[in-house]
Design a protein around this motif. Structure first.
Motif, PDB file in Angstrom:
ATOM      1  N   PHE A   1      40.468  41.870  51.032  1.00 51.09           N
ATOM      2  CA  PHE A   1      41.516  42.853  50.705  1.00 51.09           C
ATOM      3  C   PHE A   1      42.336  43.436  51.870  1.00 51.09           C
ATOM      4  CE2 PHE A   1      37.961  45.070  52.419  1.00 51.09           C
ATOM      5  CZ  PHE A   1      38.493  46.118  53.140  1.00 51.09           C
ATOM      6  N   ALA A   2      43.587  44.161  51.293  1.00 47.20           N
ATOM      7  CA  ALA A   2      44.423  44.317  52.071  1.00 47.20           C
ATOM      8  C   ALA A   2      45.139  45.804  51.712  1.00 47.20           C
ATOM      9  CB  ALA A   2      45.477  43.265  52.570  1.00 47.20           C
ATOM     10  N   GLY A   3      45.768  46.439  52.565  1.00 47.53           N
ATOM     11  CA  GLY A   3      46.167  47.835  52.130  1.00 47.53           C
ATOM     12  C   GLY A   3      47.330  48.044  52.847  1.00 47.53           C
ATOM     13  N   THR A   4      48.157  49.008  52.208  1.00 48.30           N
ATOM     14  CA  THR A   4      49.509  49.479  53.007  1.00 48.30           C
ATOM     15  C   THR A   4      49.787  50.586  52.038  1.00 48.30           C
ATOM     16  OG1 THR A   4      51.730  48.771  53.871  1.00 48.30           O
ATOM     17  CG2 THR A   4      51.080  47.858  51.606  1.00 48.30           C
TER      18      THR A   4
ATOM     19  N   MET B   1      47.052  37.897  45.812  1.00 47.20           N
ATOM     20  CA  MET B   1      46.278  39.096  45.707  1.00 47.20           C
ATOM     21  C   MET B   1      46.744  39.991  44.552  1.00 47.20           C
ATOM     22  SD  MET B   1      45.857  39.819  49.813  1.00 47.20           S
ATOM     23  CE  MET B   1      44.264  40.587  49.886  1.00 47.20           C
ATOM     24  N   THR B   2      45.813  40.885  43.997  1.00 53.10           N
ATOM     25  CA  THR B   2      46.486  41.503  42.806  1.00 53.10           C
ATOM     26  C   THR B   2      45.941  43.244  43.228  1.00 53.10           C
ATOM     27  OG1 THR B   2      44.231  41.211  41.896  1.00 53.10           O
ATOM     28  CG2 THR B   2      46.138  39.884  41.120  1.00 53.10           C
ATOM     29  N   LEU B   3      46.599  43.949  42.688  1.00 48.21           N
ATOM     30  CA  LEU B   3      46.350  45.396  42.812  1.00 48.21           C
ATOM     31  C   LEU B   3      45.012  45.699  42.473  1.00 48.21           C
ATOM     32  CD1 LEU B   3      47.538  48.181  43.852  1.00 48.21           C
ATOM     33  CD2 LEU B   3      48.442  48.261  41.643  1.00 48.21           C
ATOM     34  N   SER B   4      44.145  46.412  43.363  1.00 46.44           N
ATOM     35  CA  SER B   4      42.919  46.824  42.957  1.00 46.44           C
ATOM     36  C   SER B   4      42.375  48.179  43.114  1.00 46.44           C
ATOM     37  CB  SER B   4      41.954  45.973  43.793  1.00 46.44           C
ATOM     38  OG  SER B   4      41.994  46.250  45.350  1.00 46.44           O
ATOM     39  N   GLY B   5      43.549  49.001  43.815  1.00 48.32           N
ATOM     40  CA  GLY B   5      43.109  50.514  43.689  1.00 48.32           C
ATOM     41  C   GLY B   5      44.290  51.031  44.395  1.00 48.32           C
TER      42      GLY B   5
ATOM     43  N   GLN C   1      43.596  42.819  46.186  1.00 45.92           N
ATOM     44  CA  GLN C   1      42.387  41.892  46.803  1.00 45.92           C
ATOM     45  C   GLN C   1      42.417  40.732  46.013  1.00 45.92           C
ATOM     46  OE1 GLN C   1      38.872  43.624  44.688  1.00 45.92           O
ATOM     47  NE2 GLN C   1      39.640  42.911  42.839  1.00 45.92           N
ATOM     48  N   ILE C   2      41.639  39.546  46.607  1.00 49.39           N
ATOM     49  CA  ILE C   2      41.563  38.428  45.978  1.00 49.39           C
ATOM     50  C   ILE C   2      40.048  38.141  46.154  1.00 49.39           C
ATOM     51  CG2 ILE C   2      42.157  37.092  47.873  1.00 49.39           C
ATOM     52  CD1 ILE C   2      43.346  34.921  45.937  1.00 49.39           C
ATOM     53  N   LEU C   3      39.433  37.659  45.204  1.00 47.32           N
ATOM     54  CA  LEU C   3      37.883  37.186  45.070  1.00 47.32           C
ATOM     55  C   LEU C   3      37.782  35.558  45.245  1.00 47.32           C
ATOM     56  CD1 LEU C   3      36.613  38.931  42.003  1.00 47.32           C
ATOM     57  CD2 LEU C   3      36.667  40.050  44.519  1.00 47.32           C
ATOM     58  N   LYS C   4      36.847  35.273  45.830  1.00 50.34           N
ATOM     59  CA  LYS C   4      36.743  33.650  46.234  1.00 50.34           C
ATOM     60  C   LYS C   4      36.890  32.982  44.948  1.00 50.34           C
ATOM     61  CE  LYS C   4      33.513  30.714  48.980  1.00 50.34           C
ATOM     62  NZ  LYS C   4      32.197  30.688  49.791  1.00 50.34           N
ATOM     63  N   THR C   5      36.247  33.551  43.963  1.00 46.63           N
ATOM     64  CA  THR C   5      36.443  32.562  42.640  1.00 46.63           C
ATOM     65  C   THR C   5      38.035  32.388  42.392  1.00 46.63           C
ATOM     66  OG1 THR C   5      35.979  34.528  41.601  1.00 46.63           O
ATOM     67  CG2 THR C   5      34.159  33.196  41.820  1.00 46.63           C
ATOM     68  N   GLU C   6      38.699  33.479  42.562  1.00 41.64           N
ATOM     69  CA  GLU C   6      40.127  33.401  42.158  1.00 41.64           C
ATOM     70  C   GLU C   6      40.813  32.701  43.272  1.00 41.64           C
ATOM     71  OE1 GLU C   6      41.048  37.594  42.484  1.00 41.64           O
ATOM     72  OE2 GLU C   6      40.422  38.048  40.392  1.00 41.64           O
ATOM     73  N   TRP C   7      40.434  32.738  44.403  1.00 44.00           N
ATOM     74  CA  TRP C   7      41.150  31.980  45.553  1.00 44.00           C
ATOM     75  C   TRP C   7      40.660  30.382  45.075  1.00 44.00           C
ATOM     76  CZ3 TRP C   7      43.962  31.929  49.970  1.00 44.00           C
ATOM     77  CH2 TRP C   7      43.685  30.755  50.892  1.00 44.00           C
ATOM     78  N   GLN C   8      39.623  29.960  44.572  1.00 40.01           N
ATOM     79  CA  GLN C   8      39.325  28.473  44.245  1.00 40.01           C
ATOM     80  C   GLN C   8      40.033  28.240  43.164  1.00 40.01           C
ATOM     81  OE1 GLN C   8      35.107  29.093  44.491  1.00 40.01           O
ATOM     82  NE2 GLN C   8      34.717  28.376  46.386  1.00 40.01           N
ATOM     83  N   ARG C   9      40.142  28.966  42.159  1.00 40.87           N
ATOM     84  CA  ARG C   9      40.955  28.513  40.936  1.00 40.87           C
ATOM     85  C   ARG C   9      42.331  28.585  41.227  1.00 40.87           C
ATOM     86  NH1 ARG C   9      38.821  32.453  38.185  1.00 40.87           N
ATOM     87  NH2 ARG C   9      40.631  33.923  38.367  1.00 40.87           N
ATOM     88  N   ARG C  10      43.060  29.303  42.051  1.00 36.73           N
ATOM     89  CA  ARG C  10      44.303  29.222  42.295  1.00 36.73           C
ATOM     90  C   ARG C  10      44.964  27.930  42.906  1.00 36.73           C
ATOM     91  NH1 ARG C  10      47.676  33.789  41.499  1.00 36.73           N
ATOM     92  NH2 ARG C  10      46.680  35.366  40.574  1.00 36.73           N
ATOM     93  N   SER C  11      43.736  27.549  44.175  1.00 38.12           N
ATOM     94  CA  SER C  11      44.379  26.410  44.728  1.00 38.12           C
ATOM     95  C   SER C  11      45.809  26.656  45.246  1.00 38.12           C
ATOM     96  CB  SER C  11      43.968  25.207  44.173  1.00 38.12           C
ATOM     97  OG  SER C  11      42.662  25.125  43.830  1.00 38.12           O
TER      98      SER C  11
END
Length: 202
Positions: A129-132, A148-152, A181-191
């Motif tokens: 995750f990352a924030g600004t 990454m997508t908006l998570s909070g 954020q980005i989850l590991k499953t999303e990272w693998q799926r997006r490649s």
């Protein structure tokens, strides 16, 4: 551990980088969304920033990497993976800071992508995750290009879900923070693939 990208080399930060880190944080434009333009005192970098990064590297294999020009070894900025101190989740916080003279070249995206790949492929990480602050659109674009997508949304001590409006009417865009954020499953799926350097923008 050094990490090479198409146009840069990332190496673990050390005391030899203190002058460059101080100079980077003395640029009010670089620090605009970090401290309102106030420079980071040298003592803070010497006594806290660098030692903390070195401790992270020893304990977790994470920390801060200095971004360098591979041909000249010139300092270009840094990117980091930090283990949240009060989290029990297998997650890491991503952050980055780039010299203003090389803004717009995609180096922040390139460095952050390399660290995310390292986090998911070599560390026991399930979430990055990352924030600004909400008004920092260049940084938000980097996060979005990384998949990454908006998570909070963080307003003071409160956190609301991503379903809330991204621009609360009662606050200006520099008065609240957004988290992606980005989850590991999303990272693998997006490649994720970069087809050319022109695809990368900081």
């Amino acid at each position: 551990m050094n990490i090479d990208t198409a146009r840069a080399r990332l190496r673990p930060v050390s005391a030899m980088d203190i002058d460059d880190l101080v100079h980077l944080d003395s640029d009010p434009e670089v620090m605009r969304f970090v401290s309102g333009g106030t420079p980071t005192p040298r003592a803070v970098i010497e006594d806290w920033v660098v030692p903390r990064a070195e401790s992270e590297r020893r304990m977790y294999g994470t920390g801060t990497w200095v971004l360098c020009d591979p041909a000249t070894d010139a300092f270009l900025g840094w990117a980091s993976l930090r283990t949240p101190r009060h989290s029990r989740r297998p997650e890491l916080e991503l952050s980055y800071r780039i010299r203003r003279t090389v803004w717009g070249r995609g180096l922040a995206t390139e460095a952050a992508f390399a660290l995310m790949a390292f986090a998911f492929d070599h560390l026991d990480t399930e979430r990055v995750f990352a924030g600004t602050v909400a008004g920092n659109m260049p940084s938000r674009r980097v996060m979005e290009k990384l998949g990454m997508t908006l998570s909070g949304i963080h307003v003071g001590e409160e956190t609301v879900g991503a379903g809330m409006p991204t621009h609360p009417l009662h606050l200006g865009p520099d008065r609240y923070e957004v988290e992606y954020q980005i989850l590991k499953t999303e990272w693998q799926r997006r490649s994720l693939r970069w087809s050319s350097a022109s695809d990368l923008t900081a």
